[in-house]
Design an enzyme around this catalytic site. Structure first.
Site, PDB file in Angstrom:
ATOM      1  N   ARG A  83      30.853  26.871   9.754  1.00  0.00           N
ATOM      2  CA  ARG A  83      30.705  26.817  11.224  1.00  0.00           C
ATOM      3  C   ARG A  83      31.861  27.480  11.962  1.00  0.00           C
ATOM      4  O   ARG A  83      32.174  27.130  13.097  1.00  0.00           O
ATOM      5  CB  ARG A  83      30.510  25.376  11.687  1.00  0.00           C
ATOM      6  CG  ARG A  83      29.279  24.712  11.066  1.00  0.00           C
ATOM      7  CD  ARG A  83      28.848  23.485  11.839  1.00  0.00           C
ATOM      8  NE  ARG A  83      27.641  22.911  11.280  1.00  0.00           N
ATOM      9  CZ  ARG A  83      27.605  21.851  10.456  1.00  0.00           C
ATOM     10  NH1 ARG A  83      28.705  21.244  10.122  1.00  0.00           N
ATOM     11  NH2 ARG A  83      26.454  21.409   9.998  1.00  0.00           N
ATOM     12  N   LYS A 110      31.174  41.767  19.337  1.00  0.00           N
ATOM     13  CA  LYS A 110      29.794  41.786  18.850  1.00  0.00           C
ATOM     14  C   LYS A 110      29.801  41.987  17.343  1.00  0.00           C
ATOM     15  O   LYS A 110      30.489  42.847  16.826  1.00  0.00           O
ATOM     16  CB  LYS A 110      29.008  42.932  19.493  1.00  0.00           C
ATOM     17  CG  LYS A 110      28.585  42.652  20.921  1.00  0.00           C
ATOM     18  CD  LYS A 110      27.605  43.729  21.398  1.00  0.00           C
ATOM     19  CE  LYS A 110      27.171  43.482  22.832  1.00  0.00           C
ATOM     20  NZ  LYS A 110      26.245  44.530  23.314  1.00  0.00           N
ATOM     21  N   HIS A 116      25.593  57.714  14.191  1.00  0.00           N
ATOM     22  CA  HIS A 116      25.517  57.132  15.524  1.00  0.00           C
ATOM     23  C   HIS A 116      26.099  58.042  16.611  1.00  0.00           C
ATOM     24  O   HIS A 116      25.460  58.314  17.618  1.00  0.00           O
ATOM     25  CB  HIS A 116      26.230  55.775  15.505  1.00  0.00           C
ATOM     26  CG  HIS A 116      26.195  55.039  16.806  1.00  0.00           C
ATOM     27  ND1 HIS A 116      25.037  54.480  17.317  1.00  0.00           N
ATOM     28  CD2 HIS A 116      27.168  54.782  17.723  1.00  0.00           C
ATOM     29  CE1 HIS A 116      25.301  53.900  18.476  1.00  0.00           C
ATOM     30  NE2 HIS A 116      26.581  54.070  18.748  1.00  0.00           N
ATOM     31  N   HIS A 173      19.670  55.917  20.758  1.00  0.00           N
ATOM     32  CA  HIS A 173      19.133  55.010  19.743  1.00  0.00           C
ATOM     33  C   HIS A 173      17.858  55.540  19.129  1.00  0.00           C
ATOM     34  O   HIS A 173      17.649  55.477  17.919  1.00  0.00           O
ATOM     35  CB  HIS A 173      18.834  53.636  20.368  1.00  0.00           C
ATOM     36  CG  HIS A 173      19.964  52.671  20.193  1.00  0.00           C
ATOM     37  ND1 HIS A 173      20.101  51.559  20.986  1.00  0.00           N
ATOM     38  CD2 HIS A 173      20.994  52.650  19.319  1.00  0.00           C
ATOM     39  CE1 HIS A 173      21.181  50.897  20.611  1.00  0.00           C
ATOM     40  NE2 HIS A 173      21.746  51.539  19.608  1.00  0.00           N
ATOM     41  N   ASN A 208      26.429  51.299  27.358  1.00  0.00           N
ATOM     42  CA  ASN A 208      25.262  51.897  26.702  1.00  0.00           C
ATOM     43  C   ASN A 208      24.930  53.299  27.215  1.00  0.00           C
ATOM     44  O   ASN A 208      23.848  53.819  26.929  1.00  0.00           O
ATOM     45  CB  ASN A 208      24.043  50.983  26.874  1.00  0.00           C
ATOM     46  CG  ASN A 208      24.239  49.667  26.147  1.00  0.00           C
ATOM     47  OD1 ASN A 208      24.847  49.633  25.078  1.00  0.00           O
ATOM     48  ND2 ASN A 208      23.761  48.584  26.738  1.00  0.00           N
ATOM     49  N   GLU A 230      31.977  58.525  20.958  1.00  0.00           N
ATOM     50  CA  GLU A 230      32.138  57.280  21.730  1.00  0.00           C
ATOM     51  C   GLU A 230      33.401  57.325  22.604  1.00  0.00           C
ATOM     52  O   GLU A 230      33.458  56.707  23.657  1.00  0.00           O
ATOM     53  CB  GLU A 230      32.167  56.046  20.812  1.00  0.00           C
ATOM     54  CG  GLU A 230      30.829  55.701  20.149  1.00  0.00           C
ATOM     55  CD  GLU A 230      29.841  54.944  21.068  1.00  0.00           C
ATOM     56  OE1 GLU A 230      30.172  54.696  22.243  1.00  0.00           O
ATOM     57  OE2 GLU A 230      28.731  54.630  20.594  1.00  0.00           O
ATOM     58  N   HIS A 287      22.882  55.756  25.199  1.00  0.00           N
ATOM     59  CA  HIS A 287      22.323  54.995  24.079  1.00  0.00           C
ATOM     60  C   HIS A 287      20.811  54.797  24.163  1.00  0.00           C
ATOM     61  O   HIS A 287      20.185  54.536  23.140  1.00  0.00           O
ATOM     62  CB  HIS A 287      23.036  53.647  23.929  1.00  0.00           C
ATOM     63  CG  HIS A 287      24.407  53.773  23.306  1.00  0.00           C
ATOM     64  ND1 HIS A 287      25.414  54.519  23.873  1.00  0.00           N
ATOM     65  CD2 HIS A 287      24.927  53.266  22.154  1.00  0.00           C
ATOM     66  CE1 HIS A 287      26.508  54.445  23.111  1.00  0.00           C
ATOM     67  NE2 HIS A 287      26.241  53.702  22.060  1.00  0.00           N
ATOM     68  N   ARG A 291      28.846  44.975  31.318  1.00  0.00           N
ATOM     69  CA  ARG A 291      28.983  45.491  29.956  1.00  0.00           C
ATOM     70  C   ARG A 291      27.896  46.510  29.610  1.00  0.00           C
ATOM     71  O   ARG A 291      28.050  47.325  28.701  1.00  0.00           O
ATOM     72  CB  ARG A 291      28.987  44.327  28.943  1.00  0.00           C
ATOM     73  CG  ARG A 291      29.351  44.749  27.532  1.00  0.00           C
ATOM     74  CD  ARG A 291      29.674  43.567  26.619  1.00  0.00           C
ATOM     75  NE  ARG A 291      30.042  44.040  25.299  1.00  0.00           N
ATOM     76  CZ  ARG A 291      30.622  43.307  24.356  1.00  0.00           C
ATOM     77  NH1 ARG A 291      30.912  42.054  24.595  1.00  0.00           N
ATOM     78  NH2 ARG A 291      30.921  43.825  23.189  1.00  0.00           N
TER      79      ARG A 291
END
Lengths: 344, 344
Positions: free
Chosen positions: A108, A130, A249, A239, A232, A172, A235, A228
């Site tokens: 946990r 993330k 990527h 994607h 993207n 990026e 993206h 946030r």
């Protein structure tokens, strides 16, 4: 060395840029540490690893699976790692995604820190908390958001990176400049050769600026309910291209940025001159190849992404260089523009 | 109906005791809900389920596996559940453990609520936010701590519970009384027959008291770094017995409480009279069977648990009835007492 802090409701995290990873032990507890890495990193750096047990996974996206998490958890148990343990990830985006997720669910939740070895993860992926694994072709469907205690970015480690991985990371970096840092954009414009020569001092400065911007965004909106989303940029189309063509990527995002830039110009957010500068910088680093996927495939994949993300698509436009704006768009508007762009 | 609130750094949660689960829809969003349950519950209650898609797992501990989580995540994807989705668990401890974990990692966290159908989960398991799955024989090794938005405890649902499951739940109710609520203990002492007849009004009152106590403990120490440890009264010996004999959790904990009570008496925390009352109440509900496992097995299993829990064992003693105290003990002290107890 530069230190950047992220304080969110859940944790405190520190990004260290330019810190030599050979001084890592100052950041670690004396016992209970386990290193998680991949077989490539292990080959190159094992001798320099701090003296703790190592669990290594196969390199690449295919390791981002729950079955790998289960195996690693078994490894931690065998090593006697308890709730006071510490996971040290040494690797790029995939390793940090796996190790970060494992640390957030093993018993946990146990402590963790990252040594980020690729440019992509130094400028983007390892900052922000993330993590996650894939399910079939659906990326990052199972994961959490949890900041590691530290992310160490040592630009010296970028010297061993294959060229395509380095360029993919640059994409990026350029994205960050476009959406949030005009000065960074100008630095990149003016130092193409030094960047490609991987001048460590210059890279330290560029990575620091990128991390700095991202940390502000993440501190403001850890769970991506607003601000946030600007991360993207490029993206939405990117994607789809990544999925369809299976390219790295950063290269897919570069093509996505080319499209988003043209779209931003059409919508009046970018001048023709600014749009040209963006395309020029992407070309300067050989990030564009003009191979676009069929419009029907683009549509299918965007609808698929939409299913994942909810009822409407938050599309990110560049608003001049160094700023971005998010607008809710219908799928048809996004795919119509794609058709229009391809006809040119 | 009683409402009990849990406010922790991570979330707000509400436990509703005595709320009819047929009024569930007031608590749910209108769309994006998926019900997770098991095949037993489905058989008994399906007709009364609110009108949302259902994913059902096989009943019992064997469903607490990462592969089940992966399958369920695939099910959510197919149903088009996105980050705005809501998981409604309808079931006992296993279902809530699985669904709670799934909700905390699917798309990095979506909303969830529980309808708790067993006495064990109503008085204990579903309050407190612990969730997780097993790895082989090691329980709950992968999970998170995250409060559901609500836990609905409808004592009417306990009327369909098999006798042994009901008694197993009573054991945790008695545990709560011993460690934290002297008045609850006296209620249980004085209303044996009504409890066994499953008088709904009485059960509502008893469950409310138990949840109330647990919510105070969890609010104070969500991550079990101190106070929350007292909830493990009877569990050090109990876990070992559960693993070795494969009996239901509550029955194993009852035997563990018998041992911990005798140990507490020996250490001077309990008077002979209080210790007798505890054993008497456990016997009154047929929770004790005097079948103790061999001392060598107990030792092995406690050493194994110690590995999991860190360098020392926090043993919980009853300090009179209605209070508990935690002391760090050496494994040898715990196993020595077990040998001594068995000789009697």
């Amino acid at each position: 060395m530069e230190r950047i802090f992220i304080n969110t409701p859940s944790t405190k995290s520190e990004i260290l840029v330019g810190h030599s990873w050979e001084n890592l032990s100052e950041l670690l507890p004396e016992t209970g540490v386990v290193i998680i890495t991949d077989d490539n990193i292990l080959k190159i750096y094992r001798k320099k690893f701090p003296d703790f047990p190592v669990l290594s996974v196969a390199p690449g996206e295919k390791s981002k699976q729950l079955s790998v998490i289960e195996k690693l958890a078994g490894g931690l148990l065998e090593l006697g790692i308890d709730r006071t343990g510490f996971i040290l990830a040494i690797g790029g985006g995939v390793v940090c995604d796996i190790a970060g997720f494992l640390a957030s669910v093993y018993m946990r939740g146990i402590r963790c820190g990252f040594v980020s070895t690729s440019l992509l993860s130094q400028v983007d992926a390892s900052t922000g908390g993330k993590n996650g694994v894939n399910q079939g072709s659906v990326k990052n469907i199972i994961g959490t958001i949890r900041q590691p205690e530290f992310v160490l970015c040592d630009p010296e480690m970028l010297l061993t990176l294959p060229d395509d991985e380095f360029l993919s990371g640059l994409s990026e970096l350029i994205k960050t400049a476009i959406i949030g840092d005009r000065v960074l954009f100008e630095f990149i414009e003016n130092s193409r050769d030094e960047i490609l020569n991987r001048n460590t001092e210059l890279l330290t400065m560029l990575i620091t600026r990128a991390v700095n911007f991202k940390s502000i965004v993440v501190t403001e909106d850890e769970r991506e309910t607003g601000l946030r989303r600007i991360l993207n940029f490029g993206h939405t189309y990117g994607h789809a291209i990544e999925l369809e063509r299976g390219i790295m990527h950063g290269f897919a995002v570069a093509l996505g940025m080319e499209l988003a830039t043209a779209f931003s110009k059409k919508m009046g957010y970018l001048s023709a001159d600014e749009a040209d500068r963006i395309v020029r910088i992407l070309n300067a680093f050989n990030l564009l190849d003009n191979k676009f996927i069929p419009a029907e495939d683009m549509e299918k994949l965007i609808v698929h992404d939409k299913k994942k993300a909810g009822s409407s698509i938050h599309f990110v436009f560049a608003e001049g260089i160094g700023q971005a704006v998010v607008r809710k768009m219908a799928v048809s508007e996004i795919t119509d523009f794609y058709r229009e762009f391809r006809k040119k």
